[in-house]
Design a protein around this motif. Sequence first.
Motif, PDB file in Angstrom:
ATOM      1  N   ARG A 207       5.999  -2.198   5.114  1.00  0.00           N
ATOM      2  CA  ARG A 207       5.758  -3.623   5.336  1.00  0.00           C
ATOM      3  C   ARG A 207       5.849  -4.348   3.990  1.00  0.00           C
ATOM      4  O   ARG A 207       5.186  -3.952   3.026  1.00  0.00           O
ATOM      5  CB  ARG A 207       4.402  -3.861   5.992  1.00  0.00           C
ATOM      6  CG  ARG A 207       4.370  -3.407   7.444  1.00  0.00           C
ATOM      7  CD  ARG A 207       3.283  -4.088   8.233  1.00  0.00           C
ATOM      8  NE  ARG A 207       3.423  -3.844   9.662  1.00  0.00           N
ATOM      9  CZ  ARG A 207       2.737  -4.491  10.596  1.00  0.00           C
ATOM     10  NH1 ARG A 207       1.857  -5.419  10.233  1.00  0.00           N
ATOM     11  NH2 ARG A 207       2.920  -4.224  11.869  1.00  0.00           N
ATOM     12  N   ILE A 237       5.692 -11.461   6.808  1.00  0.00           N
ATOM     13  CA  ILE A 237       5.695  -9.997   6.690  1.00  0.00           C
ATOM     14  C   ILE A 237       6.891  -9.450   7.464  1.00  0.00           C
ATOM     15  O   ILE A 237       7.099  -9.803   8.632  1.00  0.00           O
ATOM     16  CB  ILE A 237       4.396  -9.372   7.240  1.00  0.00           C
ATOM     17  CG1 ILE A 237       3.180  -9.872   6.443  1.00  0.00           C
ATOM     18  CG2 ILE A 237       4.471  -7.848   7.195  1.00  0.00           C
ATOM     19  CD1 ILE A 237       1.857  -9.392   7.010  1.00  0.00           C
ATOM     20  N   GLU A 239       8.895  -5.734   8.532  1.00  0.00           N
ATOM     21  CA  GLU A 239       8.792  -4.273   8.580  1.00  0.00           C
ATOM     22  C   GLU A 239      10.182  -3.699   8.373  1.00  0.00           C
ATOM     23  O   GLU A 239      11.083  -3.919   9.178  1.00  0.00           O
ATOM     24  CB  GLU A 239       8.223  -3.802   9.917  1.00  0.00           C
ATOM     25  CG  GLU A 239       8.022  -2.282   9.962  1.00  0.00           C
ATOM     26  CD  GLU A 239       7.425  -1.809  11.265  1.00  0.00           C
ATOM     27  OE1 GLU A 239       6.213  -1.507  11.290  1.00  0.00           O
ATOM     28  OE2 GLU A 239       8.165  -1.768  12.259  1.00  0.00           O
ATOM     29  N   VAL A 262       7.723  -9.256  11.305  1.00  0.00           N
ATOM     30  CA  VAL A 262       6.407  -9.064  11.908  1.00  0.00           C
ATOM     31  C   VAL A 262       5.679 -10.406  11.986  1.00  0.00           C
ATOM     32  O   VAL A 262       5.089 -10.749  13.006  1.00  0.00           O
ATOM     33  CB  VAL A 262       5.576  -8.052  11.089  1.00  0.00           C
ATOM     34  CG1 VAL A 262       4.160  -7.933  11.647  1.00  0.00           C
ATOM     35  CG2 VAL A 262       6.262  -6.694  11.090  1.00  0.00           C
TER      36      VAL A 262
END
Length: 400
Positions: A207, A237, A239, A262
């Motif tokens: 992440r 964020i 991933e 994310v």
Amino acid sequence: MSKVVASAIAGALSLTSAGGLTMVQALDRDTVTFSVDGVSQQAKVKPGTVKQALAQQGITVGPHDDVQPSLDSEIHDGQVITVNYGRRVVVTIDGKKVVRWTTAKNVSEVLEQLNQSDPDNLVSVSRSLDISRAGLSFSMQTAKHVTVTVAGKTQTVTAVGTVADAFKAAKVDVDSNDIVNPGFGTPLADGMKISLTMVDQKTQKRRVSVPFATKKVKDSALAKGETEITVKGVNGINEETWTAVFKDGKKVSEKKVSSKVVKAPVAQVVKVGTRTSDPSSSTSSSSRRSSSGSSASQASSSNPVTSGTTCVASTYGEGDGTAGGPTASGETFNPSAFTAASRTLPLGSTIRVTNVNNGRTVTVRINDRGPYVGGRCLDLSTAAMNAIAPGEGLVTVRYS
């Protein structure tokens, strides 16, 4: 002896036997044992040579047959004559053809004569197989002594065939990613050195923070050179999926193969002042904006809410993981929109909210439920809170 008796004996000796021989000739025979390819039989033969004795028995020998004693030897009573017939054997050893005449009776004896009786050798026929007088053709692969090195550890093995067979002998499992030198199909040779580099691929997820962008909006209500943050930026964020390659347990490379969002970043909105005129002009301009009415995306310090419900309002959306999630109304929560959550107000209704400390007012639409902390009446989106109280988490408000 009387003349009569002597004459009788002489007459008897001169008689011809039933076989056409005289009695003297019939009595002049030797007893001989013939052993032909290990099968023995006795017979009476006339004196003479081994060759003549064999001929009397109808036994024919050739240049590749072994006869003991030799054909020219004189026989005697009780003689044993051994005949071992020669057989043409063709053996292909590690791809090379060998032709040999031999009196060996089976494959095992031939291998001994060729100094190839190593039990690790791979023979295409049974070692106990008998060889007929017609001969035999077969093949064999000789065992090789090689070294196999895996991840720095070396062992010596004996194997027949190719490099792949050496790994089987070493009880080493090899998969399609591994590096083998020389290749699997390479024929083995004595003293060959074989190495295996074990290659593994592993998937890793990470992440990572995604910086927010900054959007500057010109505002004539602010003096030139002044700025005001109306929406505070929030990092997003992502991933990421990475594939790492390991050789003998050590990572040698990695590559990013995919990425998914994310949490999307929230852009920071900054008002940049452009006003260069005198204050009275600014007041006039401000009055015109007020007369045109305020939208749900703007805050105003004029026309605050003076009556209604007073309570503490909180904010949500900034870095708390709620961005992009569902709301009670079914729509996706956007911290940049001017919305609010209430436990009692109807979903879809619009209210005006005033910060009682500075009089700044914003219009918001109720699209969610909350807050569920005692003493709080509203949960404002990040944009709504920044419009009336930039950077604050809690503020006393009045709404209607």
